[in-house]
Design a protein around this motif. Structure first.
Motif, PDB file in Angstrom:
ATOM      1  N   PHE A  14      53.165 -22.542  77.002  1.00 36.74           N
ATOM      2  CA  PHE A  14      53.606 -23.515  76.126  1.00 36.74           C
ATOM      3  C   PHE A  14      52.894 -23.581  74.752  1.00 36.74           C
ATOM      4  CE2 PHE A  14      54.927 -27.781  74.587  1.00 36.74           C
ATOM      5  CZ  PHE A  14      56.303 -27.786  74.912  1.00 36.74           C
ATOM      6  N   ASP A  15      53.468 -22.796  73.789  1.00 39.57           N
ATOM      7  CA  ASP A  15      52.679 -22.864  72.603  1.00 39.57           C
ATOM      8  C   ASP A  15      53.825 -22.640  71.242  1.00 39.57           C
ATOM      9  OD1 ASP A  15      54.003 -20.377  72.675  1.00 39.57           O
ATOM     10  OD2 ASP A  15      51.983 -18.902  72.916  1.00 39.57           O
ATOM     11  N   GLU A  16      53.174 -22.363  70.074  1.00 40.59           N
ATOM     12  CA  GLU A  16      53.935 -22.529  68.928  1.00 40.59           C
ATOM     13  C   GLU A  16      54.912 -21.740  69.107  1.00 40.59           C
ATOM     14  OE1 GLU A  16      55.491 -24.537  65.679  1.00 40.59           O
ATOM     15  OE2 GLU A  16      53.343 -25.104  66.670  1.00 40.59           O
ATOM     16  N   HIS A  17      54.867 -20.352  69.495  1.00 42.83           N
ATOM     17  CA  HIS A  17      56.002 -19.468  69.912  1.00 42.83           C
ATOM     18  C   HIS A  17      57.084 -19.940  70.662  1.00 42.83           C
ATOM     19  CE1 HIS A  17      58.062 -15.786  70.018  1.00 42.83           C
ATOM     20  NE2 HIS A  17      57.838 -15.647  71.481  1.00 42.83           N
ATOM     21  N   TYR A  18      56.756 -20.692  71.772  1.00 44.72           N
ATOM     22  CA  TYR A  18      57.605 -21.045  72.682  1.00 44.72           C
ATOM     23  C   TYR A  18      58.392 -22.098  72.128  1.00 44.72           C
ATOM     24  CZ  TYR A  18      59.755 -22.371  77.251  1.00 44.72           C
ATOM     25  OH  TYR A  18      60.472 -22.620  78.186  1.00 44.72           O
ATOM     26  N   LEU A  19      57.816 -23.029  71.425  1.00 40.30           N
ATOM     27  CA  LEU A  19      58.340 -24.191  70.822  1.00 40.30           C
ATOM     28  C   LEU A  19      59.556 -23.840  69.558  1.00 40.30           C
ATOM     29  CD1 LEU A  19      55.325 -26.691  70.194  1.00 40.30           C
ATOM     30  CD2 LEU A  19      57.158 -26.804  71.546  1.00 40.30           C
ATOM     31  N   GLN A  20      59.686 -22.666  69.237  1.00 42.37           N
ATOM     32  CA  GLN A  20      60.684 -22.115  68.636  1.00 42.37           C
ATOM     33  C   GLN A  20      61.983 -21.545  69.106  1.00 42.37           C
ATOM     34  OE1 GLN A  20      60.274 -22.633  65.162  1.00 42.37           O
ATOM     35  NE2 GLN A  20      58.175 -23.527  66.037  1.00 42.37           N
ATOM     36  N   ARG A  21      61.750 -21.678  70.354  1.00 42.52           N
ATOM     37  CA  ARG A  21      62.931 -21.076  71.205  1.00 42.52           C
ATOM     38  C   ARG A  21      64.085 -22.293  71.258  1.00 42.52           C
ATOM     39  NH1 ARG A  21      61.543 -18.948  76.892  1.00 42.52           N
ATOM     40  NH2 ARG A  21      63.855 -19.288  76.895  1.00 42.52           N
ATOM     41  N   THR A  22      65.423 -21.653  70.858  1.00 39.18           N
ATOM     42  CA  THR A  22      66.579 -22.681  70.845  1.00 39.18           C
ATOM     43  C   THR A  22      66.879 -23.174  72.039  1.00 39.18           C
ATOM     44  OG1 THR A  22      68.247 -20.989  70.959  1.00 39.18           O
ATOM     45  CG2 THR A  22      67.306 -21.492  68.722  1.00 39.18           C
ATOM     46  N   PRO A  23      67.754 -24.298  72.107  1.00 42.08           N
ATOM     47  CA  PRO A  23      68.480 -24.690  73.352  1.00 42.08           C
ATOM     48  C   PRO A  23      69.122 -23.450  73.997  1.00 42.08           C
ATOM     49  CG  PRO A  23      68.332 -26.580  72.070  1.00 42.08           C
ATOM     50  CD  PRO A  23      67.853 -25.337  71.286  1.00 42.08           C
ATOM     51  N   ASP A  24      69.751 -22.739  73.123  1.00 43.01           N
ATOM     52  CA  ASP A  24      70.354 -21.585  73.783  1.00 43.01           C
ATOM     53  C   ASP A  24      69.790 -20.318  74.441  1.00 43.01           C
ATOM     54  OD1 ASP A  24      73.061 -22.871  73.145  1.00 43.01           O
ATOM     55  OD2 ASP A  24      73.280 -21.733  71.352  1.00 43.01           O
ATOM     56  N   ASP A  25      68.446 -20.374  73.923  1.00 42.62           N
ATOM     57  CA  ASP A  25      67.506 -19.401  74.278  1.00 42.62           C
ATOM     58  C   ASP A  25      67.167 -19.501  75.629  1.00 42.62           C
ATOM     59  OD1 ASP A  25      67.361 -18.005  71.944  1.00 42.62           O
ATOM     60  OD2 ASP A  25      65.550 -18.844  71.368  1.00 42.62           O
ATOM     61  N   PHE A  26      67.003 -20.889  75.997  1.00 47.86           N
ATOM     62  CA  PHE A  26      66.502 -21.425  77.318  1.00 47.86           C
ATOM     63  C   PHE A  26      67.675 -21.258  78.383  1.00 47.86           C
ATOM     64  CE2 PHE A  26      65.472 -25.043  80.254  1.00 47.86           C
ATOM     65  CZ  PHE A  26      64.298 -24.454  80.764  1.00 47.86           C
ATOM     66  N   ILE A  27      69.174 -21.754  78.061  1.00 45.13           N
ATOM     67  CA  ILE A  27      70.011 -21.571  78.815  1.00 45.13           C
ATOM     68  C   ILE A  27      70.368 -20.363  79.109  1.00 45.13           C
ATOM     69  CG2 ILE A  27      72.712 -21.998  78.767  1.00 45.13           C
ATOM     70  CD1 ILE A  27      72.206 -24.664  76.940  1.00 45.13           C
ATOM     71  N   ASN A  28      70.218 -19.273  78.222  1.00 47.87           N
ATOM     72  CA  ASN A  28      70.453 -17.786  78.378  1.00 47.87           C
ATOM     73  C   ASN A  28      69.387 -17.375  79.526  1.00 47.87           C
ATOM     74  OD1 ASN A  28      72.703 -17.810  76.840  1.00 47.87           O
ATOM     75  ND2 ASN A  28      71.543 -17.008  74.948  1.00 47.87           N
ATOM     76  N   GLU A  29      68.257 -17.941  79.296  1.00 52.12           N
ATOM     77  CA  GLU A  29      67.211 -17.243  80.215  1.00 52.12           C
ATOM     78  C   GLU A  29      67.480 -17.917  81.660  1.00 52.12           C
ATOM     79  OE1 GLU A  29      62.415 -17.745  81.388  1.00 52.12           O
ATOM     80  OE2 GLU A  29      63.155 -18.767  79.620  1.00 52.12           O
ATOM     81  N   LEU A  30      67.643 -19.145  81.890  1.00 47.47           N
ATOM     82  CA  LEU A  30      68.146 -19.749  83.083  1.00 47.47           C
ATOM     83  C   LEU A  30      69.328 -18.977  83.664  1.00 47.47           C
ATOM     84  CD1 LEU A  30      67.929 -23.633  82.296  1.00 47.47           C
ATOM     85  CD2 LEU A  30      66.405 -22.228  83.582  1.00 47.47           C
ATOM     86  N   SER A  31      70.403 -18.616  82.883  1.00 46.58           N
ATOM     87  CA  SER A  31      71.377 -17.905  83.326  1.00 46.58           C
ATOM     88  C   SER A  31      71.024 -16.592  83.918  1.00 46.58           C
ATOM     89  CB  SER A  31      72.396 -17.313  82.070  1.00 46.58           C
ATOM     90  OG  SER A  31      72.896 -18.759  81.611  1.00 46.58           O
ATOM     91  N   MET A  32      70.047 -16.009  83.662  1.00 45.18           N
ATOM     92  CA  MET A  32      69.769 -14.737  84.234  1.00 45.18           C
ATOM     93  C   MET A  32      69.188 -15.039  85.652  1.00 45.18           C
ATOM     94  SD  MET A  32      67.433 -13.367  81.077  1.00 45.18           S
ATOM     95  CE  MET A  32      66.068 -12.542  82.301  1.00 45.18           C
TER      96      MET A  32
END
Length: 175
Positions: A88-106
């Motif tokens: 959990f850092d500045e890079h992670y905070l830039q992820r969009t909600p869609d990025d997270f949803i796509n990761e979960l989809s995997m």
């Protein structure tokens, strides 16, 4: 139990619990045991998606109740198959909600368990209702102790800061 970086876990099916799980306290243990039981009944892997440091520590400097190694040991003891440990850092905070949803989809989740106030993505742009558009989501209400008070990492931290370890340890459930 296997530990993974974000966006690296691909599964044909899973049951997922997402949260900071700082302290892996009694409330967390209840949620994770139920998730593991659910994964067994569905014959898929159990996954805990968690963060290091916990968001409250990152944003507010809150005391961390369990370091990553302690957290992983406690999750392993609860029978979890996989842990995604997101830095959990500045890079992670830039992820969009869609990025997270796509990761979960995997992970092909059959169900996802989150707190009813769960937020994710850049500037907390995603919430439980957005997650529900993509997955079967089980939002959980706060878990309370015998006297009806919510069991939370924040409450445990406050008790420790007040020198009330005798009240905090039973809420942790592993002290």
């Amino acid at each position: 139990m296997r530990v993974h970086e974000p966006e690296s876990l691909i599964l044909s099916g899973s049951v997922v619990a997402i949260g900071a799980f700082d302290g892996v306290h009694c409330g967390h243990q209840t949620v994770i045991r139920e998730m593991v039981k659910n994964s067994h009944s569905k014959r898929v892997s159990s996954v805990v998606y968690t963060f290091d440091p916990p968001p409250r520590a990152y944003f507010q400097g809150a005391q961390i109740l369990t370091n990553p190694n302690e957290k992983l040991k406690l999750l392993k003891d609860l029978g979890v198959d996989h842990v995604v440990l997101a830095k959990f850092d500045e890079h992670y905070l830039q992820r969009t909600p869609d990025d997270f949803i796509n990761e979960l989809s995997m992970m092909n989740p059959r169900s996802i368990t989150v707190g009813d106030d769960f937020r994710f993505g850049h500037k907390r742009g995603g919430d439980v209702s957005l997650l529900k558009k993509h997955f079967l989501v089980n939002p959980i209400r706060p878990i309370c102790c015998a006297n009806g008070e919510r069991i939370s990492s924040t409450r445990i931290r406050e008790l420790i800061l007040q020198g009330k370890q005798d009240q905090a340890l039973p809420l942790l459930g592993w002290g």
